[in-house]
Design an enzyme around this catalytic site. Structure first.
Site, PDB file in Angstrom:
ATOM      1  N   ASP A   3      20.162  82.682  31.083  1.00  0.00           N
ATOM      2  CA  ASP A   3      20.939  81.551  30.571  1.00  0.00           C
ATOM      3  C   ASP A   3      21.678  80.827  31.683  1.00  0.00           C
ATOM      4  O   ASP A   3      22.443  81.429  32.427  1.00  0.00           O
ATOM      5  CB  ASP A   3      21.963  82.028  29.533  1.00  0.00           C
ATOM      6  N   ASP A  57      19.234  84.954  36.788  1.00  0.00           N
ATOM      7  CA  ASP A  57      19.877  85.004  35.493  1.00  0.00           C
ATOM      8  C   ASP A  57      19.093  84.120  34.532  1.00  0.00           C
ATOM      9  O   ASP A  57      18.531  83.100  34.938  1.00  0.00           O
ATOM     10  CB  ASP A  57      21.322  84.512  35.606  1.00  0.00           C
TER      11      ASP A  57
END
Length: 193
Positions: A15, A13
């Site tokens: 963020d 991922d």
């Protein structure tokens, strides 16, 4: 000669994993990802559109990773080639989309929260990103809203209202990140917003 393990894809991922929310990747993390790519195929997944992911991971993001999944995977690239693109507008149609956006904006207008900025709804090809505070807030305001939301459940309550009001549309809501949540069609899920 490719010495990478076949059949293995490491997905990260953007963020909160590769970068702090909406910040630029560190040189140390970038070097780690380059080394990992020598061992296995590497992909990145982000709730943001490709332009924002590029701001965070660099101008060569498409060539730096084997796969780039923007908009929570609804827009997919393998190398420089787009391999998938889901359309939220095509899924809902203009009338239902307009009804959803109008209701959401009225709901936000009536919210009594400490601050509001601009860009409350960001239309992405595969989903809508909704931010009660507005995406134009500063980093400090993001952090303040995140703390406020943890106490008052602004996004959770808003999603409950939208889920009930638009139950017939079979939408999926995903709260994540600091200031927003995503609306997508059934089968979409991210945990990032």
């Amino acid at each position: 000669m490719d010495c990478r393990k076949t059949g293995v894809l490491a997905l990260f991922d953007v963020d909160g994993t590769l970068t702090p929310a909406r910040k630029v990747i560190s040189q140390e993390m970038l070097e780690f990802m380059q080394e990992l790519r020598k061992i296995v195929a590497v992909g990145v997944v982000g709730g943001s559109d490709l332009a924002k992911i590029t701001e965070q991971l660099g101008k060569t993001v498409i060539s730096d990773y084997d796969y780039v999944f923007s908009e929570n995977g609804l827009v997919a690239h393998k190398g420089s080639k787009m391999i998938g693109n889901q359309s939220f507008k095509a899924f809902l149609g203009d009338e239902k989309l307009k009804e959803f956006i109008n209701f959401t904006l009225h709901y936000i207008a009536d919210l009594d929260i400490p601050i509001k900025r601009g860009t409350f709804i960001e239309f992405r090809s595969g989903m809508l990103n909704v931010s009660p505070i507005g995406r134009n807030c500063s980093q400090e305001e993001r952090e303040e809203f995140e703390r406020y939301d943890k106490v008052h459940g602004i996004r959770t309550k808003m999603v409950e209202v939208l889920r009930e009001k638009f139950a017939s549309l079979n939408l999926t809501y995903s709260i994540g990140g600091q200031i927003s949540f995503d609306d997508g069609f059934a089968g979409f899920s991210s945990g990032m917003g």
